[in-house]
Design an enzyme around this catalytic site. Structure first.
Site, PDB file in Angstrom:
ATOM      1  CG  ASP A 148      -2.152   0.570   1.023  1.00 11.75           C
ATOM      2  OD1 ASP A 148      -2.489   1.345   0.050  1.00 11.75           O
ATOM      3  OD2 ASP A 148      -3.157   0.041   1.639  1.00 11.75           O
TER       4      ASP A 148
ATOM      5  CG  ASP B  74      -8.809   2.270  -1.205  1.00 11.37           C
ATOM      6  OD1 ASP B  74      -7.568   2.010  -2.049  1.00 11.37           O
ATOM      7  OD2 ASP B  74      -8.693   2.299   0.053  1.00 11.37           O
TER       8      ASP B  74
END
Length: 436
Positions: free
Chosen positions: A149, A209
């Site tokens: 991430d 996201d």
């Protein structure tokens, strides 16, 4: 200074040109991830139950082979003597190696999560500055996949070179372990990873996201294009991510893929037609197909969508790339659009799709000169047998023949829906289809 920067980037690319050449993700990876449904509420039991459900439903036989443990698996701190990562002893009392061994014993593969920052997105310890010890530990645990991430990166972003160097550190560390570990970058499209990630990773996220909605605009996902996006954000609807993906398909291919984020099918925020469109577009755009629902508790409808073998075959077609958007037409100002997509598959086979993001059903004429724009006049003129990939044939298989199309055809697409076909060239004396 600009020349030196470009030269430095070129030199780094040469040094790591083989870092992603690990024999993995020859087609987009498939599997299941904890985050979309469970968030931080994970444990050994959560993950093993999901792995058992994957086996029970035979999802692994369709390609869903990776069981991925996302954020929040971490202990409060690293090992104080070695700095090695440590799992939460309450959530994972037997340790990660034991969990990995159990998943491998089922014939599945195991994945883990970290962030290229000082902390993960949920505030656990990150891997920035600890790439070597983390990669080494993951390899010892038998990890097959790393989702990496972008939270808490301490400002080490803003140019492709800066982001490249930060993510390449983990790429080289993984490569140095000698264990094939699929490397899935998750930097949200920041600094255009499609331009540098193919040299260091197997896949890279292209946007903020996803959330479980088809077309709603949300200020937390503010960009209209990812090509010069300054805030990738989150809460990005599926249709927005599809828009983001359209121009960067040219960067994906064998061993390195654009990642449109995890699937939301089964989480309850979309209609049946929206989930069908979601799965269809992820499949034809050759995104990794990573389930994000509770696979231990699925409706027949959810199971039917995620097991469409015809679309999985498109997604997994070897040696071919994503479908391209041929055109997008606004229906009414600010009221959605309809778009035509086409991709080439092996053996002179094609996939054609029409998507409707408007709140009304739409009927549109599709010209073969548009659908086969890239193939030229001969392909535009010849007839094709079309197979509807969301209809079943007499044997119960997805992909019912609806006849032969030549010149043009008319199609009605439901609101927030899609029509998708496999198209195979045919002799010119075949019967023709009417409205599809």
């Amino acid at each position: 200074m600009e020349f030196r920067t470009k030269l430095t980037l070129f030199s780094l690319l040469l040094l790591s040109a083989n870092a992603s050449d690990n024999g993995l993700a020859l087609t987009p990876q498939m599997g299941w991830n904890t985050w979309n449904h469970f968030g931080c509420g994970i444990s050994e039991d959560t993950i093993l139950s999901a792995a058992n459900a994957i086996k029970q439903h035979e999802l692994d036989k369709l390609g869903y082979n990776y069981v991925l443990m996302d954020d929040c698996w971490h202990a409060p701190a690293r090992d104080p003597s070695t700095n090695a990562p440590v799992a939460d002893p309450e959530k994972f009392p037997n340790g990660v190696k034991d969990l990995s061994d159990k998943i491998h014993a089922m014939g599945l593969k195991f994945g883990i999560y970290s962030s290229a920052g000082t902390k993960t997105c949920a505030g656990r310890f990150g891997s920035l500055g600890f790439e070597e010890i983390d990669a080494k530990t993951y390899a010892e645990w038998g990890v097959d996949y790393l989702k990496y991430d972008n939270c808490n990166n301490e400002g080490r972003a803003g140019t492709p070179l800066i982001s490249y160097e930060r993510y390449n550190n983990m790429s080289m560390a993984l490569n140095a372990t000698g264990r094939p570990i699929l490397y899935s970058m998750c930097n949200w499209g920041e600094d255009g990873p499609w331009n540098f990630a193919p040299n260091i990773a197997n896949s890279w996220r292209i946007s903020g996201d996803i959330y479980d909605n088809f077309a709603r605009y949300d200020d937390r996902c503010p960009c209209t294009s990812m090509l010069d996006c300054k805030l990738a954000g989150f809460h990005c609807a599926a249709a927005r991510i599809i828009d983001f993906a359209a121009p960067v398909g040219q960067k994906a291919g064998t061993g390195h893929w654009n990642d449109l984020d995890m699937l939301e099918i089964g989480n309850g925020g979309m209609t049946h037609d929206e989930y069908v469109a979601h799965f269809t577009m992820w499949a034809i755009l050759r995104s990794p197909l990573i389930l994000g629902n509770d696979v231990t508790n699925m409706s027949n409808d959810t199971l039917s969508i995620i097991t469409n073998q015809a679309l999985i075959a498109v997604n997994q077609d070897p040696g071919t790339g994503p479908a391209n958007r041929i055109w997008k037409k606004e229906v009414f100002t600010g009221d959605g659009d309809i778009s035509l997509w086409q991709g080439s598959l092996q053996n002179n086979v094609f996939v054609v799709a029409v998507m409707n993001t408007s709140p009304h059903n739409q009927t549109v004429d599709i010209l073969m000169e548009d659908a086969f724009l890239d193939q030229g006049a001969a392909y535009q003129a010849q007839p094709y047998e079309f197979f509807d990939l969301w209809q079943k044939d007499s044997n119960g298989n997805w992909g019912k023949s609806i006849g032969t199309v030549q010149g043009k055809f008319s199609v009605t697409v439901n609101t927030h829906g899609v029509k998708v076909w496999r198209a195979i060239p045919k002799p010119s004396n075949s019967r023709r289809a009417g409205e599809l």
